[in-house]
Design an enzyme around this catalytic site. Structure first.
Site, mmCIF file in Angstrom:
data_model
loop_
_atom_site.group_PDB
_atom_site.id
_atom_site.type_symbol
_atom_site.label_atom_id
_atom_site.label_comp_id
_atom_site.label_asym_id
_atom_site.label_seq_id
_atom_site.Cartn_x
_atom_site.Cartn_y
_atom_site.Cartn_z
ATOM 1 N N HIS A 1 0.809 -1.230 0.000
ATOM 2 C CA HIS A 1 0.000 0.000 0.000
ATOM 3 C C HIS A 1 0.840 1.277 0.000
ATOM 4 O O HIS A 1 0.321 2.370 -0.121
ATOM 5 C CB HIS A 1 -0.943 0.050 1.206
ATOM 6 C CG HIS A 1 -0.224 0.355 2.499
ATOM 7 N ND1 HIS A 1 0.389 -0.606 3.258
ATOM 8 C CD2 HIS A 1 -0.001 1.517 3.143
ATOM 9 C CE1 HIS A 1 0.940 -0.061 4.316
ATOM 10 N NE2 HIS A 1 0.735 1.236 4.278
HETATM 11 C C1 UD1 Z 1 -2.024 5.846 5.415
HETATM 12 C C2 UD1 Z 1 -0.739 6.414 5.993
HETATM 13 C C3 UD1 Z 1 0.335 5.341 5.955
HETATM 14 C C4 UD1 Z 1 -0.126 4.058 6.613
HETATM 15 C C5 UD1 Z 1 -1.440 3.613 6.015
HETATM 16 C C6 UD1 Z 1 -1.958 2.428 6.777
HETATM 17 C C7 UD1 Z 1 -0.396 8.818 5.640
HETATM 18 C C8 UD1 Z 1 0.337 9.839 4.873
HETATM 19 N N1 UD1 Z 1 -0.258 7.547 5.232
HETATM 20 O O1 UD1 Z 1 -1.778 5.547 4.057
HETATM 21 O O2 UD1 Z 1 1.475 5.804 6.649
HETATM 22 O O3 UD1 Z 1 0.838 3.070 6.411
HETATM 23 O O4 UD1 Z 1 -2.391 4.678 6.112
HETATM 24 O O5 UD1 Z 1 -2.831 1.660 6.018
HETATM 25 O O6 UD1 Z 1 -1.057 9.138 6.591
HETATM 26 N N2 UD1 Z 1 -9.085 4.758 0.994
HETATM 27 C C9 UD1 Z 1 -10.327 4.173 0.897
HETATM 28 N N3 UD1 Z 1 -10.951 3.822 2.083
HETATM 29 C C10 UD1 Z 1 -10.414 4.028 3.300
HETATM 30 C C11 UD1 Z 1 -9.153 4.648 3.380
HETATM 31 C C12 UD1 Z 1 -8.498 4.999 2.212
HETATM 32 O O7 UD1 Z 1 -10.859 3.942 -0.184
HETATM 33 O O8 UD1 Z 1 -11.044 3.680 4.330
HETATM 34 C C13 UD1 Z 1 -8.374 5.088 -0.261
HETATM 35 C C14 UD1 Z 1 -8.690 6.507 -0.762
HETATM 36 O O9 UD1 Z 1 -8.704 6.460 -2.160
HETATM 37 C C15 UD1 Z 1 -7.493 7.291 -0.290
HETATM 38 C C16 UD1 Z 1 -6.378 6.271 -0.382
HETATM 39 O O10 UD1 Z 1 -6.974 5.023 -0.030
HETATM 40 O O11 UD1 Z 1 -7.249 8.427 -1.071
HETATM 41 C C17 UD1 Z 1 -5.211 6.553 0.544
HETATM 42 O O12 UD1 Z 1 -5.664 6.684 1.901
HETATM 43 P P1 UD1 Z 1 -4.835 7.567 2.937
HETATM 44 O O13 UD1 Z 1 -5.401 7.402 4.289
HETATM 45 O O14 UD1 Z 1 -4.658 8.950 2.438
HETATM 46 O O15 UD1 Z 1 -3.402 6.918 2.895
HETATM 47 P P2 UD1 Z 1 -2.955 5.401 3.041
HETATM 48 O O16 UD1 Z 1 -2.329 4.989 1.762
HETATM 49 O O17 UD1 Z 1 -4.054 4.581 3.597
HETATM 50 N N1 UDP Z 2 -3.597 -5.591 8.975
HETATM 51 C C1 UDP Z 2 -4.845 -6.186 9.119
HETATM 52 N N2 UDP Z 2 -5.506 -6.598 7.997
HETATM 53 C C2 UDP Z 2 -4.979 -6.478 6.750
HETATM 54 C C3 UDP Z 2 -3.697 -5.880 6.617
HETATM 55 C C4 UDP Z 2 -3.036 -5.443 7.749
HETATM 56 O O1 UDP Z 2 -5.329 -6.330 10.236
HETATM 57 O O2 UDP Z 2 -5.635 -6.888 5.784
HETATM 58 C C5 UDP Z 2 -2.917 -5.075 10.171
HETATM 59 C C6 UDP Z 2 -1.547 -5.662 10.402
HETATM 60 O O3 UDP Z 2 -1.634 -6.844 11.163
HETATM 61 C C7 UDP Z 2 -0.849 -4.548 11.145
HETATM 62 C C8 UDP Z 2 -1.474 -3.297 10.595
HETATM 63 O O4 UDP Z 2 -2.694 -3.707 9.976
HETATM 64 O O5 UDP Z 2 -1.131 -4.605 12.529
HETATM 65 C C9 UDP Z 2 -0.554 -2.664 9.593
HETATM 66 O O6 UDP Z 2 -1.225 -1.672 8.889
HETATM 67 P P1 UDP Z 2 -0.723 -1.103 7.513
HETATM 68 O O7 UDP Z 2 0.111 -2.121 6.827
HETATM 69 O O8 UDP Z 2 -1.936 -0.620 6.816
HETATM 70 O O9 UDP Z 2 0.109 0.169 7.950
HETATM 71 P P2 UDP Z 2 1.645 0.443 8.328
HETATM 72 O O10 UDP Z 2 2.019 -0.446 9.441
HETATM 73 O O11 UDP Z 2 2.467 0.234 7.106
HETATM 74 O O12 UDP Z 2 1.659 1.888 8.699
#
Ligand code: UD1
Ligand code: UDP
Length: 385
Positions: free
Chosen positions: A203
Site C-alpha cells: 500500500h
Molecule cells: C495511510 C498512511 C500510511 C499508513 C497507512 C496504513 C499517511 C500519509 N499515510 O496511508 O502511513 O501506512 O495509512 O494503512 O497518513 N481509501 C479508501 N478507504 C479508506 C481509506 C483509504 O478507499 O477507508 C483510499 C482513498 O482512495 C485514499 C487512499 O486510499 O485516497 C489513501 O488513503 P490515505 O489514508 O490517504 O493513505 P494510506 O495509503 O491509507
Molecule cells: N492488517 C490487518 N488486515 C490487513 C492488513 C493489515 O489487520 O488486511 C494489520 C496488520 O496486522 C498490522 C497493521 O494492519 O497490525 C498494519 O497496517 P498497515 O500495513 O496498513 O500500515 P503500516 O504499518 O504500514 O503503517
C-alpha cells in the site's frame, strides 16, 4: 489525568488497542478518530475485533490530498482540545492523523506524547518520514519502541523526554496470537495449507503511485506457483484496476485478491505463511514477532533489527530481487533479535509509567499483565504467555 488520544488509520487502531486499555485503568481517555480510514474493513472491523472502545468523537475527515486531509484534521482537533481541555494529547506512529494531532497540541501549548517516536527511514520522499520528524520535534514525551529509535533521536539532538518502552504492537500481537487459531477460520475458509502459501500486502505510496514498481511486484507474484493471499488496501485496488493489473493477477489463478482482513484473521495468516511479502511497517515487525520470514518490498526499513536478526530481507520492488529472495530459504537464525527482551507484552504498562513519571497527575496505573510473554528465536513457535 485526562488524555486525548488520536487515531485515524488502520495501524493506529492496532496500537491503540492495548494502550487504551492500560490508560483507562488509571486515567480518563477521550479517543478521537480522525476518519482518515473509514471503510468498514479499514476501521470498524478493528474496533469490533480488538475490544477497542468506540471513539468518543469521529471527525470524519475522509480522503484527500495531504494538505486537505491534514488541514481538516487540524481544525477539528484544535476545537476538540479547546472543548475538552485535556492534560495532554497522545498520537501514534507517522500518519497524517499523527501530524495533525502534533501540530494542534503543540500550538496550543499542550504536552504531546508520541508513541513510536524516533523511527527513521532516512528517506524524505516518504510522507511518513516528514510526519515523524515533525512530530518528534514538538513532542514532550517520546516513547521509543527500539534502541535504534532512541539513537536516531539523539543524533537529531533530542534527548529530553525520550523513554525506551518497547513496542505496543508486540502487546497486540501477543494478545492476538493466543486467540488467532481458536477465533479465526481464515486458513480453512480460503482453502490454504499451513506453511504452504504466501501472504502479501502492498500500500506504500512508492509502490502504489508508481505503476512501474507495482507492475514488477505483480509480475513477480504471477511467476509463483504457491497460493498468494493478498488482502488489498483500497488504495492499491484502485491503481491495480486502473492499469489492468488486477486482471493480470486474477488470470494467474493462484493469487487470491481479497478485501482487507480483520486483525485476528491477518495474524492467523501471518503465523502460518511460508513468507510474508510487504511494504508495510507494522507487518514487517509482526512477521518477525511470529518468526515468519519477511520479504520487504522497499529499499529501506525503519525496523532494522528485523533485518539484522535474519527475519527480514529488503528487496525493493524489483522483480528479479523478489524472485531471488523467494527462492532462497531463510536459515532460521538462532541469535535473538536485538531488543527482543522488550517484547514481553508490557510496553503499554511502561508507557503508562512514563506518562505518570513525566506528566504525573492522577492515580498510578494498576498493573494488568503479571506474566511476561515469552518468545523463542530458534524456531517458529507461536508466542506463548
Ligand atoms: C495511510 C498512511 C500510511 C499508513 C497507512 C496504513 C499517511 C500519509 N499515510 O496511508 O502511513 O501506512 O495509512 O494503512 O497518513 N481509501 C479508501 N478507504 C479508506 C481509506 C483509504 O478507499 O477507508 C483510499 C482513498 O482512495 C485514499 C487512499 O486510499 O485516497 C489513501 O488513503 P490515505 O489514508 O490517504 O493513505 P494510506 O495509503 O491509507
Ligand atoms: N492488517 C490487518 N488486515 C490487513 C492488513 C493489515 O489487520 O488486511 C494489520 C496488520 O496486522 C498490522 C497493521 O494492519 O497490525 C498494519 O497496517 P498497515 O500495513 O496498513 O500500515 P503500516 O504499518 O504500514 O503503517
Amino acid at each position: 489525568m485526562k488524555i486525548l488520544s488520536i487515531v485515524g488509520a488502520r495501524p493506529q487502531f492496532v496500537k491503540a488497542a492495548p494502550l487504551s486499555k492500560a490508560i483507562r485503568r488509571g486515567h480518563e481517555e477521550i479517543l478521537v478518530h480522525t476518519g482518515q480510514h473509514y471503510d468498514d474493513a479499514m476501521s470498524r472491523v478493528f474496533f469490533e475485533g480488538l475490544d477497542l472502545p468506540e471513539p468518543d468523537v469521529n471527525l470524519g475527515v475522509g480522503s484527500g490530498s495531504h494538505a486537505e486531509q491534514t488541514a481538516r484534521m487540524l481544525v477539528g482537533i484544535e476545537r476538540l482540545i479547546q472543548d475538552h481541555r485535556p492534560h495532554c494529547v497522545l498520537v501514534y506512529g507517522d500518519t497524517n492523523s499523527t501530524l495533525a494531532g502534533a501540530l494542534a497540541a503543540s500550538k496550543l501549548g499542550l504536552p504531546l506524547v508520541h508513541v513510536e517516536a524516533g523511527l527513521r527511514s532516512f528517506n524524505r520522499t516518504m510522507p511518513e518520514e516528514i510526519n515523524r520528524i515533525l512530530t518528534d520535534r514538538v513532542s514532550t514525551l517520546l516513547l521509543c519502541p527500539t534502541q535504534t529509535a532512541v539513537d536516531n533521536l539523539r543524533c537529531e539532538g533530542i534527548d529530553s523526554g525520550v523513554h525506551l518502552v518497547g513496542d505496543v504492537m508486540f502487546d497486540a500481537a501477543a494478545w492476538a496470537a493466543r486467540r488467532a487459531d481458536s477465533h479465526s477460520d481464515v486458513i480453512d475458509r480460503l482453502g490454504l495449507s499451513r506453511g504452504d502459501y504466501l501472504l502479501a500486502t502492498v500500500h506504500r505510496a512508492s509502490n502504489t503511485d508508481d505503476v512501474a514498481n507495482l507492475s514488477q511486484i505483480v509480475e513477480a507474484f504471477v511467476e509463483q506457483d504457491r497460493p498468494i493471499v493478498w488482502p488489498v488496501h483500497p488504495r492499491s485496488r484502485k491503481t491495480l484496476a486502473m492499469h489492468g493489473l488486477l486482471a493480470r493477477l486474477e488470470d494467474a489463478g493462484h493469487v487470491m485478491l481479497i478485501e482487507p482482513l480483520g486483525y485476528l484473521d491477518f495474524v492467523a495468516l501471518t503465523m502460518h505463511a511460508a513468507f510474508v511479502l510487504t511494504d508495510s511497517g507494522g507487518v514487517q515487525k509482526e512477521a518477525c514477532f511470529h518468526r515468519t520470514p519477511c520479504i520487504t518490498l522497499r529499499d529501506e526499513t525503519e525496523w532494522v533489527e528485523t533485518v539484522r536478526g535474519g527475519w527480514n530481507r529488503l528487496v525493493g520492488s524489483d522483480k528479479a530481487r523478489i524472485l531471488a529472495a523467494l527462492a532462497t530459504p531463510f536459515a532460521p537464525p538462532t541469535k535473538p533479535v536485538d531488543g527482543d527482551e522488550l517484547w514481553d507484552g508490557r510496553a503499554s504498562e511502561r508507557i503508562c509509567d512514563s506518562l505518570q513519571q513525566v506528566l504525573g497527575v492522577g492515580p498510578t496505573v494498576r498493573k494488568a499483565v503479571t506474566k511476561p510473554v515469552g518468545l523463542t528465536t530458534s524456531d517458529r513457535a507461536p508466542i506463548t504467555i
